[in-house]
Design a protein around this motif. Structure first.
Motif, short mmCIF file in Angstrom:
data_model
loop_
_atom_site.label_atom_id
_atom_site.label_comp_id
_atom_site.label_asym_id
_atom_site.label_seq_id
_atom_site.Cartn_x
_atom_site.Cartn_y
_atom_site.Cartn_z
N ASP B 185 -12.98 -1.71 -1.34
CA ASP B 185 -11.98 -2.20 -1.92
C ASP B 185 -10.96 -0.84 -1.92
O ASP B 185 -9.83 -1.31 -1.80
CB ASP B 185 -12.25 -2.27 -3.44
CG ASP B 185 -13.10 -3.75 -3.71
OD1 ASP B 185 -13.09 -4.56 -2.87
OD2 ASP B 185 -13.78 -3.96 -4.78
N SER B 188 -9.21 -0.92 1.31
CA SER B 188 -8.43 -2.02 1.13
C SER B 188 -6.99 -1.79 0.41
O SER B 188 -5.82 -2.10 0.85
CB SER B 188 -8.91 -3.26 0.75
OG SER B 188 -8.35 -4.26 0.72
N THR B 189 -7.12 -1.16 -0.64
CA THR B 189 -6.02 -0.82 -1.64
C THR B 189 -4.98 0.31 -0.90
O THR B 189 -4.14 -0.16 -0.71
CB THR B 189 -6.69 0.02 -2.90
OG1 THR B 189 -7.68 -1.00 -3.74
CG2 THR B 189 -5.32 -0.12 -3.90
N LYS B 192 -3.21 -1.57 1.81
CA LYS B 192 -2.01 -2.27 1.29
C LYS B 192 -0.95 -1.47 0.59
O LYS B 192 0.16 -1.76 1.28
CB LYS B 192 -2.60 -3.32 0.35
CG LYS B 192 -3.37 -4.44 0.98
CD LYS B 192 -3.51 -5.59 0.06
CE LYS B 192 -4.54 -6.78 1.24
NZ LYS B 192 -5.83 -6.50 0.69
N THR B 193 -1.20 -0.68 -0.22
CA THR B 193 -0.38 0.24 -0.89
C THR B 193 0.45 0.97 -0.02
O THR B 193 1.69 1.38 -0.29
CB THR B 193 -0.83 0.75 -2.13
OG1 THR B 193 -1.90 1.66 -1.54
CG2 THR B 193 -1.53 -0.33 -3.16
#
Ligand SMILES: Nc1ncnc2c1ncn2[C@@H]1O[C@H](COP(=O)(O)OP(=O)(O)OP(=O)(O)O)[C@@H](O)[C@H]1O
Ligand SMILES: [Mg+2]
Lengths: 405, 224
Positions: B185, B188-189, B192-193
């Motif tokens: 997670d 993934s964050t 994306k961010t």
């Protein structure tokens, strides 16, 4: 976080291993500094002794060597005091002056010192032959003996003071400067030596020789206290140079066949030779020790590199160049070297100061000028010894963490 | 979407007495900026070898790897060191933390030679540690951290030099499923961010599901 901090934190983390890395280099530097400290003092002592002795011929017991004269070991041989009489009554030409002595090492209040019995001027001078002659008269111009001239050098004046100890009572003693300091005594204090009570008649000023660690007392008192009746360990003779070249030595040898008669020149030559040997030995030591020290630090660094393979590989992976890895390791080696050098200097100086007075009757002073040399030598040795481990560390695969367990 | 990484005909041959091994055989694919690429394949299929070639940590036997306008396959050793230091962050199965450095110090490691003050480095580390949720563990040594926390520190270390590419070799291989999910997670964050490109090797289908691009290797070759 920078490279220096990284080196330092690693160094602290592995500090328990330091002792193995530092042992050889520390001991090596300690031995070299120790030998050097002692030999510097003993070289100086020789030079000053020559000048200061005021006599140029020594009569020693047959079995004695020059070291006995300096160190005054407990079992050092002696010979009868009556030999003074023999020489005095022989009407030998060229003998200006004589001074019988009995020296023993003693322990006073836990301090190891030399106790030397001497005959004061008034008693010697009472002997007919001496009455008109020599050193005890108008200054020391009587002979060509070394250092007998009356120039104005401070310690020469002091020497004359000592040489011309006019009178010493049977219950008086005279202390060398360092002896007085070590025993915490000043003039008119009292002290018990070998069971006899003494009054401190005088404290001599510093001469830089073994005399500084001496206690002078009346010969006959010393003989009595030590139980060495009518024996002496040496007679210092002031002979005229011309007489010496004219065969005074062999005449003395005929007169006193069971003694050993040497000139100060010979003694000094022997001592100089000993010092040369010491220097050579310390040079050999230097080479061996540096080699052993370098190998030992190299070995320590190699173990360190091996333990840190993953760490070093990771640093390479995240972009530390080989050059930076070398720098990290050589910086560590440098710290080791400097620590080893400093520790070695301290231990070597301490050992020399502690052992010097016990074994050689030499008061050894710290030689600060040896410190930079000790640091530099140890640092260079550490760097050289670590060169190969550092080089191999640079070769560690950067991907070691990805491929090995 | 701009292409950040172009791999063409990448081949890695290991010479061996029992016959040469093609760990990679004419591998070609491109990665866009912001992609989360997962690389799967059975053991020995060449996944780790691929990452090593992409980072210039081993020499390829043929083909090219192009990172923007920098050709990794023909760069010098010092160019590659600089490239890794400034453009790439690594996350590994073994976290490869330095045991005598605190979490914050480990994170700052890639900045060791950066022309920044100690305070600036500290601030940067604090910021990243907050991002991975370890702001209250920054003065802890690795041995005082749990496995999941250690991997977070490693991820923070990979991020501190503001890389453009994260190469991760089984980052959850040493973690139990719950912790794995946390780490995935987190990655993934970040992907994306920060629009950060990630290439992640994994055995687990669950982990592979996180990627928006999936590469499957079989005997050193890409199978669709
Ligand atoms: N240094 C080497 N010398 C020879 N062969 C090697 C070397 N490193 C890897 N190989 C071979 O290359 C192939 C690919 O290895 P690689 O480590 O890339 O596999 P992997 O997909 O990462 O496997 P795993 O999932 O087990 O980590 C293997 O067959 C391996 O035996
Ligand atoms: Mg692998």
């Amino acid at each position: 976080m920078n490279l220096t901090k990284l080196v330092w934190l690693e160094f602290k983390y592995h500090k328990s291993q330091l002792i193995t890395g530092l042992l050889a280099i520390t001991l090596g530097v300690a031995v070299i500094v120790g030998i050097r400290s002692v030999s510097v003092v003993s070289e100086k002592a020789v030079a000053i002794n020559l000048d200061n002795l005021g006599a140029n011929i020594l009569v020693l017991p047959q079995g004695a060597n020059v070291d006995n004269y300096y160190t005054a070991d407990i079992d050092a041989p002696t010979f009868p005091e009556a030999y003074v009489e023999i020489v005095a009554t022989s009407a030998l030409q060229g003998v200006d002056n004589m001074s019988p002595k009995l020296t023993r090492r003693i322990t006073v209040r836990g301090q190891k010192l030399a106790l030397t019995g001497i005959l004061p001027k008034n008693e010697l001078a009472s002997k007919p032959l001496w009455q008109k002659s020599g050193l005890f008269g108008a200054g020391a111009k009587a002979s060509c003996a070394p250092g007998a001239a009356t120039d104005n050098g401070a310690y020469k004046d002091e020497k004359l003071l000592r040489k011309s100890i006019d009178a010493i009572e049977e219950d008086e003693c005279i202390l060398g400067s360092s002896a007085a300091q070590r025993l915490q005594l000043k003039e008119n204090d009292t002290i018990t030596l070998e069971g006899g009570g003494f009054k401190v008649a005088k404290v001599l000023t510093e001469t830089g020789t073994i005399d500084d660690d001496r206690i002078f007392a009346h010969l006959h008192t010393v003989q009595r206290l030590l139980g060495i009746k009518e024996q002496v360990s040496a007679i210092e003779i002031m002979g005229c140079c011309n007489a010496i070249t004219d065969g005074l030595l062999s005449k003395l040898r005929n007169l006193l066949p069971d003694t050993k008669i040497t000139t100060i020149g010979q003694i000094v030559a022997t001592q100089v030779q000993t010092n040369k040997l010491m220097n050579k030995v310390s040079l050999v030591f230097l080479v061996i020790i540096l080699f052993v020290g370098g190998v030992s630090i190299g070995n320590f660094m190699w173990a360190n590199v091996n333990e840190r393979r993953k760490e070093i590989g990771m640093l390479r992976m995240i972009g530390f160049s080989k050059g930076v890895i070398y720098r990290l390791l050589l910086a560590k080696a440098l710290i080791l070297g400097i620590m080893g050098g400093a520790l070695g200097y301290i231990i070597g100086t301490g050992a020399a100061m502690w052992l010097g007075p016990q074994f050689a009757q030499l008061a050894v002073q710290p030689l600060p000028q040896l410190l930079p040399a000790a640091l530099a030598i140890a640092a260079v040795v550490a760097l050289l010894g670590s060169a190969i481990p550092a080089y191999l560390a640079g070769k560690i695969d950067p991907f070691i963490n990805m491929q090995e367990e | 979407m701009s292409t950040i990484l172009t791999i063409s005909d990448l081949t890695k041959k290991y010479r061996h007495a029992d016959g040469d091994i093609y760990a990679l055989n004419k591998v070609s694919f491109a990665v866009d900026k912001g992609d989360f690429v997962t690389i799967t394949g059975s053991s020995g299929s060449g996944k780790t070898t691929l990452l090593l070639c992409l980072a210039g940590l081993i020499q390829s036997s043929g083909g090219t790897v192009q990172f923007q306008d920098f050709t990794i396959t023909s760069a010098s050793d010092s160019q590659l060191s600089h490239f890794r230091k400034s453009k790439v962050g690594f996350v590994m199965q073994s976290f490869a933390l330095i045991p005598y450095l605190t979490a914050a110090e480990n994170v700052m490691l890639p900045l060791a030679q950066a022309p920044m003050s100690g305070r600036q480095k500290q601030t940067a580390a604090d910021e990243i540690l907050r991002l991975v949720g370890l702001e209250n563990r920054k003065n802890h040594l690795p041995k005082e951290l749990s496995a999941g926390q250690r991997q977070r520190v490693a991820i923070a270390r990979a991020l501190i030099n503001k890389p453009e590419l994260i190469l991760a070799d089984e980052p959850t291989g040493n973690l139990d499923p719950t912790l794995s999910t946390d780490i995935l997670d987190l990655l993934s964050t970040i992907n994306k961010t920060q629009n950060l490109t990630i290439l992640m090797v994994t055995h687990s289908p669950m982990a592979a599901a996180y990627g928006n691009r999936k590469i499957h290797l079989k005997d050193g070759e890409v199978v669709a």
